[in-house]
Enzyme design. Sequence first.
Site, PDB file in Angstrom:
ATOM      1  N   LYS A 175      -2.577  15.034  32.640  1.00  0.00           N
ATOM      2  CA  LYS A 175      -3.339  15.951  33.498  1.00  0.00           C
ATOM      3  C   LYS A 175      -4.760  15.966  32.985  1.00  0.00           C
ATOM      4  O   LYS A 175      -4.981  16.011  31.772  1.00  0.00           O
ATOM      5  CB  LYS A 175      -2.775  17.382  33.384  1.00  0.00           C
ATOM      6  CG  LYS A 175      -1.816  17.753  34.488  1.00  0.00           C
ATOM      7  CD  LYS A 175      -1.589  19.264  34.554  1.00  0.00           C
ATOM      8  CE  LYS A 175      -0.421  19.689  33.687  1.00  0.00           C
ATOM      9  NZ  LYS A 175      -0.147  21.125  33.725  1.00  0.00           N
TER      10      LYS A 175
ATOM     11  N   ARG B 133      -5.580  18.987  24.639  1.00  0.00           N
ATOM     12  CA  ARG B 133      -4.613  20.040  24.326  1.00  0.00           C
ATOM     13  C   ARG B 133      -3.560  19.453  23.394  1.00  0.00           C
ATOM     14  O   ARG B 133      -2.940  18.434  23.713  1.00  0.00           O
ATOM     15  CB  ARG B 133      -3.960  20.544  25.601  1.00  0.00           C
ATOM     16  CG  ARG B 133      -2.850  21.533  25.345  1.00  0.00           C
ATOM     17  CD  ARG B 133      -2.420  22.219  26.629  1.00  0.00           C
ATOM     18  NE  ARG B 133      -1.489  23.281  26.340  1.00  0.00           N
ATOM     19  CZ  ARG B 133      -0.169  23.180  26.517  1.00  0.00           C
ATOM     20  NH1 ARG B 133       0.351  22.070  26.993  1.00  0.00           N
ATOM     21  NH2 ARG B 133       0.622  24.193  26.224  1.00  0.00           N
TER      22      ARG B 133
ATOM     23  N   HIS C 298       0.937  37.242  28.188  1.00  0.00           N
ATOM     24  CA  HIS C 298       0.830  35.987  28.943  1.00  0.00           C
ATOM     25  C   HIS C 298       2.190  35.759  29.596  1.00  0.00           C
ATOM     26  O   HIS C 298       3.156  35.376  28.936  1.00  0.00           O
ATOM     27  CB  HIS C 298       0.453  34.841  27.989  1.00  0.00           C
ATOM     28  CG  HIS C 298       0.359  33.502  28.665  1.00  0.00           C
ATOM     29  ND1 HIS C 298      -0.818  32.787  28.740  1.00  0.00           N
ATOM     30  CD2 HIS C 298       1.286  32.737  29.286  1.00  0.00           C
ATOM     31  CE1 HIS C 298      -0.599  31.655  29.395  1.00  0.00           C
ATOM     32  NE2 HIS C 298       0.679  31.603  29.724  1.00  0.00           N
TER      33      HIS C 298
ATOM     34  N   ARG D 191      13.860  29.705  29.491  1.00  0.00           N
ATOM     35  CA  ARG D 191      14.119  29.940  28.057  1.00  0.00           C
ATOM     36  C   ARG D 191      14.589  31.366  27.828  1.00  0.00           C
ATOM     37  O   ARG D 191      14.100  32.304  28.453  1.00  0.00           O
ATOM     38  CB  ARG D 191      12.842  29.702  27.244  1.00  0.00           C
ATOM     39  CG  ARG D 191      12.538  28.239  27.019  1.00  0.00           C
ATOM     40  CD  ARG D 191      11.165  28.047  26.388  1.00  0.00           C
ATOM     41  NE  ARG D 191      10.206  27.570  27.367  1.00  0.00           N
ATOM     42  CZ  ARG D 191       8.886  27.550  27.196  1.00  0.00           C
ATOM     43  NH1 ARG D 191       8.361  27.992  26.075  1.00  0.00           N
ATOM     44  NH2 ARG D 191       8.100  27.096  28.139  1.00  0.00           N
TER      45      ARG D 191
ATOM     46  N   ILE E 162       2.679  35.210  36.548  1.00  0.00           N
ATOM     47  CA  ILE E 162       3.296  36.486  36.890  1.00  0.00           C
ATOM     48  C   ILE E 162       2.328  37.629  36.610  1.00  0.00           C
ATOM     49  O   ILE E 162       2.122  38.511  37.450  1.00  0.00           O
ATOM     50  CB  ILE E 162       4.613  36.681  36.106  1.00  0.00           C
ATOM     51  CG1 ILE E 162       5.616  35.565  36.455  1.00  0.00           C
ATOM     52  CG2 ILE E 162       5.210  38.054  36.374  1.00  0.00           C
ATOM     53  CD1 ILE E 162       6.840  35.513  35.538  1.00  0.00           C
TER      54      ILE E 162
ATOM     55  N   GLU F  17      -6.835  27.830  30.684  1.00  0.00           N
ATOM     56  CA  GLU F  17      -6.713  27.086  29.431  1.00  0.00           C
ATOM     57  C   GLU F  17      -7.627  25.867  29.403  1.00  0.00           C
ATOM     58  O   GLU F  17      -8.158  25.512  28.351  1.00  0.00           O
ATOM     59  CB  GLU F  17      -5.244  26.690  29.199  1.00  0.00           C
ATOM     60  CG  GLU F  17      -4.389  27.920  28.912  1.00  0.00           C
ATOM     61  CD  GLU F  17      -2.932  27.599  28.557  1.00  0.00           C
ATOM     62  OE1 GLU F  17      -2.084  27.772  29.444  1.00  0.00           O
ATOM     63  OE2 GLU F  17      -2.684  27.177  27.425  1.00  0.00           O
TER      64      GLU F  17
HETATM   65  P1  ADP Z   1       3.153  27.928  33.570  1.00  0.00           P
HETATM   66  O1  ADP Z   1       3.698  28.578  32.357  1.00  0.00           O
HETATM   67  O2  ADP Z   1       4.003  26.801  34.084  1.00  0.00           O
HETATM   68  O3  ADP Z   1       1.657  27.632  33.514  1.00  0.00           O
HETATM   69  P2  ADP Z   1       2.330  29.962  35.473  1.00  0.00           P
HETATM   70  O4  ADP Z   1       1.447  30.700  34.578  1.00  0.00           O
HETATM   71  O5  ADP Z   1       1.727  29.199  36.610  1.00  0.00           O
HETATM   72  O6  ADP Z   1       3.336  29.025  34.702  1.00  0.00           O
HETATM   73  O7  ADP Z   1       3.388  31.004  36.098  1.00  0.00           O
HETATM   74  C1  ADP Z   1       4.433  30.576  36.923  1.00  0.00           C
HETATM   75  C2  ADP Z   1       5.280  31.786  37.282  1.00  0.00           C
HETATM   76  O8  ADP Z   1       4.478  32.739  37.976  1.00  0.00           O
HETATM   77  C3  ADP Z   1       6.452  31.448  38.195  1.00  0.00           C
HETATM   78  O9  ADP Z   1       7.605  32.125  37.737  1.00  0.00           O
HETATM   79  C4  ADP Z   1       6.016  32.032  39.520  1.00  0.00           C
HETATM   80  O10 ADP Z   1       7.102  32.423  40.303  1.00  0.00           O
HETATM   81  C5  ADP Z   1       5.229  33.233  39.053  1.00  0.00           C
HETATM   82  N1  ADP Z   1       4.386  33.786  40.124  1.00  0.00           N
HETATM   83  C6  ADP Z   1       3.276  33.259  40.671  1.00  0.00           C
HETATM   84  N2  ADP Z   1       2.824  34.058  41.680  1.00  0.00           N
HETATM   85  C7  ADP Z   1       3.679  35.111  41.748  1.00  0.00           C
HETATM   86  C8  ADP Z   1       3.774  36.283  42.558  1.00  0.00           C
HETATM   87  N3  ADP Z   1       2.881  36.540  43.517  1.00  0.00           N
HETATM   88  N4  ADP Z   1       4.804  37.117  42.340  1.00  0.00           N
HETATM   89  C9  ADP Z   1       5.712  36.881  41.376  1.00  0.00           C
HETATM   90  N5  ADP Z   1       5.671  35.806  40.584  1.00  0.00           N
HETATM   91  C10 ADP Z   1       4.672  34.933  40.751  1.00  0.00           C
END
Ligand code: ADP
Length: 374
Positions: free
Chosen positions: A15, A69, A186, A219, A308, A361
Site C-alpha cells: 500500500k 510502516r 483506537h 481477535r 468505530i 497513520e
Molecule cells: P482497521 O483496523 O482495519 O484500519 P478501521 O479503523 O477502518 O479498521 O475500522 C473498521 C471498523 O470500523 C469495522 O468494524 C467497521 O464496521 C467499523 N465502522 C466503520 N464505520 C462504522 C459505523 N458507521 N458504525 C459502526 N461501525 C463502523
Amino acid sequence: MVRVFVVNSGSSSIKYQLVDVVSEKVVLSGLLERLGQPGGDAADHESGMRVVLDRLGSEAASIAAVGHRVVHGGSVFTAPVVIDDAVEAGIQTVSALAPLHNPANLAGIRAARLALPSVPHVAVFDTAFHQSMPAAAATYAIDRAVSAEHGIRRYGFHGTSHQFVAGRAAALLGRPLASLKLIVLHLGNGSSAAAIDGGRSIDTSMGLTPLAGLVMGTRSGDVDPGVLLHLQRAGLSGAEVDALLNSRSGLLGLAGSADMRDVTAAAAAGDADAELALDVWAHRIRHYVGAYLAQLGGLDAVVFTAGIGENAADLRARALDGLGHLGLAIDADRNGAPSREARVISPEGAPVAVLVVPTNEELAIAQAAAALVA
Ligand code: ADP
C-alpha cells in the site's frame, strides 16, 4: 513543499501514498495485491516496487523521503530512524516477535531502497511510542529469565496512531500536550487503548502481540491465559489455538461478523448474540478507562478514533455509559452531529473532555519521516 512517499508493505501487498506534509494532502495513493500469486499485481516486492515507480511517473522526482510502516521495533527502536543496513539488520533481529509482519515490512524496505536509492528511507514503528512505558506497566509477572531469553514484555501497538491523535487532541483543546492526561481509544478492526501522560505513553492494552486487550473484529483481546492451556489439554494444537484467538474470536466469534456495522444492525434487529457482543465490547473498554484513570492519576480527555471510534456515535455513548460519576459524559446532540473533523462531544463545561479525533497513520508516518530528514 515536502512530499513523503509512505509505504505499508504486507506479505502479499504493497500500500502506498504520496503525502504533502505541509498541506497534509494525499497527492496519490494505490495498492498492489496478491504479490507472488497467479494473476497478482507483481511477482515479488522488488518487481512490485518497480510497478509502483512506474505508476508514480514524473511525481517520483518530487519525493523527499520514504516513510515505511514497521510493525515491531522490539526494545531496540524507540523512535523513527533513518534506515541503513544496520537498521535493516535490527528489524530482522526483532522479526521473531512479529513473524508475519516484520519480514514483509523488510521486503518492502529492501525493494524501495533499490527503487529509490537517492532519498532517505525512514522506518516508523507501531511499537516505538509505547517504549516510554514504565517497567511496572511493561513487565509480565513470569520467570524473568524466560522473559529475558524470549523478549517477552508488553510492547503495545498502534503507537503511531496514538501519538498522532494525542497531538491533535491537544491542538483541539488549545493546551500543550505536555500538560495533558489522555486516554486514547483506537477502535477499529484492531483496537487498543492507551494512557498518555504529558505526551508519553504510560500504559496500553495490546501486549507482546496485538492480540491482547480490547474486543476486536476477529481477535479475542484479553483472556485468562489458562484458556489456552485448557484448550491444548483438550486436544487443540498450538496452530488451532492461534487461529481461534486471532481469526475466529472477537465480534466474529461472539456475533458471527467481524464488521461492527453488521453487529450493530443485528443487535438492533433483536439478535441476542449481537447484543451480548456489544455488551462485552463496551464492558472491556470501560475496564481500561477505569484502569487508566487510576494509572494516570487524573484525566483531561478521552479520545475516540479509528473506524468505530470516529463513525459510530451510538457505540461511543455505549462505551462510556454509566461513567458520569467520573465526570465522563457525552452530549447527545454533539455526539450525533455528523462530521469528519476533530471535535468535542462532551457537554459544555464538563470536567473531562470527550473528543472524536480522526486518525491518519499515513500522514503521521509522513510527518515523522519529514521531521527526521529535515
Ligand atoms: P482497521 O483496523 O482495519 O484500519 P478501521 O479503523 O477502518 O479498521 O475500522 C473498521 C471498523 O470500523 C469495522 O468494524 C467497521 O464496521 C467499523 N465502522 C466503520 N464505520 C462504522 C459505523 N458507521 N458504525 C459502526 N461501525 C463502523
